[in-house]
Design a protein around this motif. Structure first.
Motif, PDB file in Angstrom:
ATOM      1  N   GLY A 299     -81.386 -32.659  78.772  1.00 21.16           N
ATOM      2  CA  GLY A 299     -80.381 -32.657  77.715  1.00 21.16           C
ATOM      3  C   GLY A 299     -79.117 -33.381  78.137  1.00 21.16           C
ATOM      4  O   GLY A 299     -78.678 -33.286  79.293  1.00 21.16           O
ATOM      5  N   VAL A 300     -78.513 -34.115  77.210  1.00 23.78           N
ATOM      6  CA  VAL A 300     -77.261 -34.832  77.474  1.00 23.78           C
ATOM      7  C   VAL A 300     -76.109 -33.841  77.340  1.00 23.78           C
ATOM      8  O   VAL A 300     -75.837 -33.332  76.247  1.00 23.78           O
ATOM      9  N   SER A 301     -75.434 -33.555  78.439  1.00 24.46           N
ATOM     10  CA  SER A 301     -74.427 -32.492  78.456  1.00 24.46           C
ATOM     11  C   SER A 301     -73.253 -32.778  77.541  1.00 24.46           C
ATOM     12  O   SER A 301     -72.615 -31.848  77.029  1.00 24.46           O
ATOM     13  N   SER A 302     -72.921 -34.042  77.325  1.00 24.84           N
ATOM     14  CA  SER A 302     -71.785 -34.368  76.465  1.00 24.84           C
ATOM     15  C   SER A 302     -72.103 -34.193  74.990  1.00 24.84           C
ATOM     16  O   SER A 302     -71.196 -34.233  74.156  1.00 24.84           O
ATOM     17  N   ALA A 303     -73.366 -33.998  74.654  1.00 29.42           N
ATOM     18  CA  ALA A 303     -73.765 -33.784  73.261  1.00 29.42           C
ATOM     19  C   ALA A 303     -73.780 -32.293  72.958  1.00 29.42           C
ATOM     20  O   ALA A 303     -73.736 -31.442  73.854  1.00 29.42           O
ATOM     21  N   SER A 304     -73.827 -31.966  71.697  1.00 30.69           N
ATOM     22  CA  SER A 304     -73.921 -30.563  71.304  1.00 30.69           C
ATOM     23  C   SER A 304     -75.364 -30.083  71.422  1.00 30.69           C
ATOM     24  O   SER A 304     -76.302 -30.852  71.199  1.00 30.69           O
ATOM     25  N   ALA A 309     -82.084 -29.690  72.272  1.00 33.37           N
ATOM     26  CA  ALA A 309     -82.641 -31.036  72.132  1.00 33.37           C
ATOM     27  C   ALA A 309     -83.776 -31.264  73.125  1.00 33.37           C
ATOM     28  O   ALA A 309     -84.842 -31.786  72.766  1.00 33.37           O
ATOM     29  N   SER A 310     -83.576 -30.865  74.394  1.00 36.59           N
ATOM     30  CA  SER A 310     -84.618 -31.085  75.393  1.00 36.59           C
ATOM     31  C   SER A 310     -85.857 -30.255  75.093  1.00 36.59           C
ATOM     32  O   SER A 310     -86.992 -30.727  75.259  1.00 36.59           O
ATOM     33  N   ALA A 311     -85.664 -29.020  74.643  1.00 38.98           N
ATOM     34  CA  ALA A 311     -86.822 -28.175  74.323  1.00 38.98           C
ATOM     35  C   ALA A 311     -87.597 -28.738  73.135  1.00 38.98           C
ATOM     36  O   ALA A 311     -88.842 -28.766  73.141  1.00 38.98           O
ATOM     37  N   ALA A 312     -86.882 -29.203  72.118  1.00 39.43           N
ATOM     38  CA  ALA A 312     -87.561 -29.752  70.944  1.00 39.43           C
ATOM     39  C   ALA A 312     -88.321 -31.026  71.293  1.00 39.43           C
ATOM     40  O   ALA A 312     -89.449 -31.235  70.820  1.00 39.43           O
ATOM     41  N   ALA A 313     -87.728 -31.890  72.120  1.00 39.47           N
ATOM     42  CA  ALA A 313     -88.391 -33.146  72.484  1.00 39.47           C
ATOM     43  C   ALA A 313     -89.640 -32.889  73.314  1.00 39.47           C
ATOM     44  O   ALA A 313     -90.693 -33.505  73.091  1.00 39.47           O
ATOM     45  N   ALA A 314     -89.547 -31.993  74.294  1.00 41.96           N
ATOM     46  CA  ALA A 314     -90.702 -31.715  75.153  1.00 41.96           C
ATOM     47  C   ALA A 314     -91.854 -31.124  74.347  1.00 41.96           C
ATOM     48  O   ALA A 314     -93.024 -31.497  74.523  1.00 41.96           O
ATOM     49  N   THR A 315     -91.531 -30.213  73.457  1.00 46.00           N
ATOM     50  CA  THR A 315     -92.579 -29.591  72.646  1.00 46.00           C
ATOM     51  C   THR A 315     -93.236 -30.602  71.710  1.00 46.00           C
ATOM     52  O   THR A 315     -94.469 -30.657  71.591  1.00 46.00           O
ATOM     53  N   ALA A 316     -92.416 -31.417  71.055  1.00 48.17           N
ATOM     54  CA  ALA A 316     -92.966 -32.382  70.096  1.00 48.17           C
ATOM     55  C   ALA A 316     -93.825 -33.433  70.790  1.00 48.17           C
ATOM     56  O   ALA A 316     -94.911 -33.789  70.295  1.00 48.17           O
ATOM     57  N   ALA A 317     -93.379 -33.968  71.914  1.00 50.28           N
ATOM     58  CA  ALA A 317     -94.157 -34.981  72.631  1.00 50.28           C
ATOM     59  C   ALA A 317     -95.477 -34.402  73.128  1.00 50.28           C
ATOM     60  O   ALA A 317     -96.530 -35.050  73.048  1.00 50.28           O
ATOM     61  N   ASN A 318     -95.439 -33.197  73.667  1.00 52.19           N
ATOM     62  CA  ASN A 318     -96.659 -32.577  74.170  1.00 52.19           C
ATOM     63  C   ASN A 318     -97.660 -32.340  73.036  1.00 52.19           C
ATOM     64  O   ASN A 318     -98.870 -32.618  73.175  1.00 52.19           O
ATOM     65  N   GLY A 358     -69.568 -31.538  54.721  1.00 55.69           N
ATOM     66  CA  GLY A 358     -68.349 -31.953  54.053  1.00 55.69           C
ATOM     67  C   GLY A 358     -67.103 -31.758  54.888  1.00 55.69           C
ATOM     68  O   GLY A 358     -66.139 -32.504  54.769  1.00 55.69           O
ATOM     69  N   HIS A 359     -67.082 -30.731  55.768  1.00 54.14           N
ATOM     70  CA  HIS A 359     -65.890 -30.450  56.552  1.00 54.14           C
ATOM     71  C   HIS A 359     -65.769 -31.364  57.757  1.00 54.14           C
ATOM     72  O   HIS A 359     -64.722 -31.412  58.382  1.00 54.14           O
ATOM     73  N   ASP A 360     -66.854 -32.089  58.129  1.00 52.05           N
ATOM     74  CA  ASP A 360     -66.822 -32.951  59.310  1.00 52.05           C
ATOM     75  C   ASP A 360     -67.731 -34.146  59.058  1.00 52.05           C
ATOM     76  O   ASP A 360     -68.932 -34.119  59.322  1.00 52.05           O
ATOM     77  N   ALA A 361     -67.128 -35.193  58.555  1.00 48.91           N
ATOM     78  CA  ALA A 361     -67.915 -36.373  58.193  1.00 48.91           C
ATOM     79  C   ALA A 361     -68.475 -37.099  59.398  1.00 48.91           C
ATOM     80  O   ALA A 361     -69.383 -37.919  59.268  1.00 48.91           O
ATOM     81  N   HIS A 362     -67.933 -36.831  60.583  1.00 53.01           N
ATOM     82  CA  HIS A 362     -68.367 -37.547  61.791  1.00 53.01           C
ATOM     83  C   HIS A 362     -69.182 -36.648  62.716  1.00 53.01           C
ATOM     84  O   HIS A 362     -69.286 -36.923  63.901  1.00 53.01           O
ATOM     85  N   ARG A 363     -69.742 -35.595  62.173  1.00 56.25           N
ATOM     86  CA  ARG A 363     -70.509 -34.658  62.988  1.00 56.25           C
ATOM     87  C   ARG A 363     -71.685 -35.349  63.674  1.00 56.25           C
ATOM     88  O   ARG A 363     -72.038 -34.999  64.805  1.00 56.25           O
ATOM     89  N   HIS A 364     -72.271 -36.363  63.025  1.00 56.96           N
ATOM     90  CA  HIS A 364     -73.448 -37.025  63.589  1.00 56.96           C
ATOM     91  C   HIS A 364     -73.120 -37.766  64.873  1.00 56.96           C
ATOM     92  O   HIS A 364     -74.013 -38.094  65.646  1.00 56.96           O
ATOM     93  N   GLN A 365     -71.843 -38.053  65.147  1.00 60.23           N
ATOM     94  CA  GLN A 365     -71.483 -38.787  66.354  1.00 60.23           C
ATOM     95  C   GLN A 365     -71.678 -37.938  67.613  1.00 60.23           C
ATOM     96  O   GLN A 365     -71.699 -38.468  68.709  1.00 60.23           O
ATOM     97  N   ASN A 366     -71.778 -36.640  67.464  1.00 55.75           N
ATOM     98  CA  ASN A 366     -71.998 -35.760  68.606  1.00 55.75           C
ATOM     99  C   ASN A 366     -73.278 -34.951  68.380  1.00 55.75           C
ATOM    100  O   ASN A 366     -73.321 -33.757  68.610  1.00 55.75           O
ATOM    101  N   ALA A 367     -74.301 -35.639  67.929  1.00 54.53           N
ATOM    102  CA  ALA A 367     -75.566 -34.971  67.625  1.00 54.53           C
ATOM    103  C   ALA A 367     -76.272 -34.576  68.909  1.00 54.53           C
ATOM    104  O   ALA A 367     -76.027 -35.145  69.977  1.00 54.53           O
ATOM    105  N   PRO A 368     -77.150 -33.584  68.851  1.00 49.80           N
ATOM    106  CA  PRO A 368     -77.945 -33.225  70.036  1.00 49.80           C
ATOM    107  C   PRO A 368     -78.703 -34.437  70.559  1.00 49.80           C
ATOM    108  O   PRO A 368     -79.221 -35.246  69.786  1.00 49.80           O
ATOM    109  N   ALA A 369     -78.795 -34.528  71.883  1.00 50.66           N
ATOM    110  CA  ALA A 369     -79.442 -35.692  72.505  1.00 50.66           C
ATOM    111  C   ALA A 369     -80.065 -35.283  73.825  1.00 50.66           C
ATOM    112  O   ALA A 369     -79.646 -34.300  74.457  1.00 50.66           O
TER     113      ALA A 369
END
Length: 532
Positions: A299-304, A309-318, A358-369
């Motif tokens: 998981g990228v520590s600077s992301a939320s 994110a790491s658990a979802a990626a590992a499960t989906a790839a497997n 609506g309260h944070d239009a830039h939320r996607h800039q700190n998406a899980p990664a």
């Protein structure tokens, strides 16, 4: 007149029978006040001495009986007799080698009266009217039958604390008057009500917390038990109801072993949670040959929510690999599809319900990664795929053969080396070395999955790991040196050793490693991409 009085040294403590040293005033084991120990038959305690009234001071020999009943020779000169208007007191005994004064004289040696004007008793009455005499007896009825000790407090009613305790028939112990407690103890050794007569302990002011009724109940069968106190129940918040200790999270340390693959993940020593994840599995190809899968994500520590994110990626790839390999999909194509599926799973974490953005239009800039690296051993091939800076190493069983790193980092340092602007040592020494240029997440610039296929011609070990490990064994030679010699036969043990190697080096990051032993048949050929 009063004198400071100390008892001679005793061989053992009367309370706990602990050996004593000369000059001890308190027992070093139980704190017993040795100055208050009842005197033995050969000892004579401190006695109250009163100057006779003027009428008695001038009395003649005929009044000796009234002045000192029980005196051995009434006509002989007595200690304390008045001569020339002054009382002649007996000379004090010399002190011994330890500077402890000898006991003073008893009433038989020093005639006089008590505070009520009655004559003091002699030796005969002393033996039968001591502190331990039965209440109501003749010796007890006479005030002169009571031993007077200046180191005892006066009890209400004119008697001493010793006599009062004896009349009560118990040993009322208090921390403020140990002397009265010892001297007033009943002859049969009876202790306070409800107490142990042989324990020598004072009664507790509060109930023992270990047996109190409010102590937490033991965990029921199947409930989680505290790892610290081993007795408390763990509440839904993850804390022990008994000692309050925070319980380790399930992901702080994870291990899994199959027949031909093993993986270990650890939180490390600096992070408050484990943001790595892994998935290991095995399946069969259409021809029945086995296929082994290992996926490791960081998981990228600077992301939320990097741990999600790491658990979802590992499960989906497997799951994608387990679905495509049995269908006959080429392992390299299956790996590419698995990375795409993992990216979609991580992107889904950034999607919010309608109206929530609506309260944070830039939320996607700190998406899980997160980053991803995987390996598949199937049909004599070794397939690797990655996005980010997690790596795959090849360590041959014959350590005299060269080792190799099978992946290229998506990082600033790798770009500098590829562009020829820095050599590898200079690039990875820079503070920007670990800045990644590729990852899985909604804010990734463009998804570029990397895949490669190898066909090793010799047995070896495939090491799939995050930077939490390779930071402490960066080159292929360093990684080979850290891998145990029996890793082929004991992959789980080898993975544990590698995680321990990173923790011993400082454990600055989460550490995750998966090991896949690779075996070749007698017709082993060269690599499909390059010789390894």
């Amino acid at each position: 007149m009063s004198q400071s009085h100390q008892q001679p040294a005793l061989p053992t403590c009367p309370g706990c029978e602990e050996p004593l040293d000369a000059g001890d005033r308190f027992c070093g084991a139980c704190g017993h006040d040795l100055s208050a120990v009842p005197t033995g038959p050969g000892d004579r305690p401190t006695m109250a001495v009163a100057v006779p009234p003027a009428g008695q001071a001038e009395a003649g020999p005929g009044d000796a009986g009234r002045a000192g009943a029980g005196t051995p020779d009434a006509g002989a000169p007595r200690a304390g007799a008045v001569e020339g208007g002054a009382v002649r007191w007996p000379a004090a005994a010399e002190t011994d080698s330890s500077d402890v004064p000898a006991p003073v004289h008893s009433p038989a040696d020093v005639p006089g009266t008590d505070s009520d004007g009655r004559p003091l008793t002699g030796p005969g009455a002393e033996s039968g009217g001591g502190a331990g005499a039965a209440p109501g007896g003749p010796a007890h009825e006479e005030a002169g039958a009571v031993r007077v000790r200046h180191d005892h407090r006066a009890a209400p009613g004119g008697g001493t604390a010793t006599g009062a305790a004896a009349d009560a028939g118990g040993a009322a112990r208090t921390t403020g008057d140990r002397a009265a407690a010892v001297a007033g103890a009943a002859p049969d050794g009876a202790a306070e009500p409800g107490g142990d007569p042989d324990s020598g302990d004072f009664p507790l002011a509060a109930p023992d917390p270990r047996t109190a009724e409010h102590a937490p109940a033991a965990p029921a069968a199947g409930e989680k038990v505290c790892v610290a106190c081993r007795s408390g129940r763990v509440d839904p918040d993850g804390y022990c109801e008994n000692c309050g200790h925070a319980q380790p999270r399930e992901r702080d340390h994870m291990e899994q072993e199959l027949d031909t693959v093993a993986a270990v993940s650890d939180r490390g020593l600096r992070h408050h949670r484990n943001e790595d994840s892994f998935a290991v599995s095995s399946t069969a190809l259409p021809d029945g040959s086995p296929a082994v899968v290992a996926i490791v994500c960081d998981g990228v520590s600077s992301a939320s929510r990097p741990d999600e994110a790491s658990a979802a990626a590992a499960t989906a790839a497997n799951e994608a690999l387990l679905a495509s390999l049995p269908r006959g999909t080429h392992p390299q194509q299956a790996m590419h599809e698995a990375i795409v599926a993992a990216s979609e799973a991580v992107n889904a974490l950034a999607q919010e319900p309608a109206g929530a953005m609506g309260h944070d239009a830039h939320r996607h800039q700190n998406a899980p990664a997160c980053t991803l690296v995987g390996a598949v051993v199937a049909g004599g091939l070794l397939i690797v795929g990655w996005v980010g800076d997690s790596r795959v190493y090849w360590v041959p069983e014959d350590r005299t053969r060269p080792t190799a790193r099978l992946t290229e980092d998506d990082s600033w340092a790798a770009q500098m080396v590829a562009a020829g602007l820095m050599n590898e040592a200079e690039a990875y020494a820079d503070d920007r070395a670990h800045a990644i240029t590729g990852w899985l997440g909604a804010d990734a610039y463009e998804l570029e999955p990397h895949t490669a296929a190898f066909k090793p011609d010799r047995p070896g070990l495939v090491v799939v790991c995050t930077d939490g490990l390779w930071n402490y064994a960066e080159s292929g030679e360093e990684m080979a040196a850290a891998v145990p010699a029996d890793a082929q036969e004991r992959p789980l043990h080898a993975a544990q050793v590698l995680v321990g190697h990173a923790l011993d080096g400082g454990g600055h990051d989460n550490v995750t490693v998966a090991l896949l032993p690779f075996a070749v048949g007698p017709d082993g050929a060269g690599s499909a991409r390059e010789s390894v």
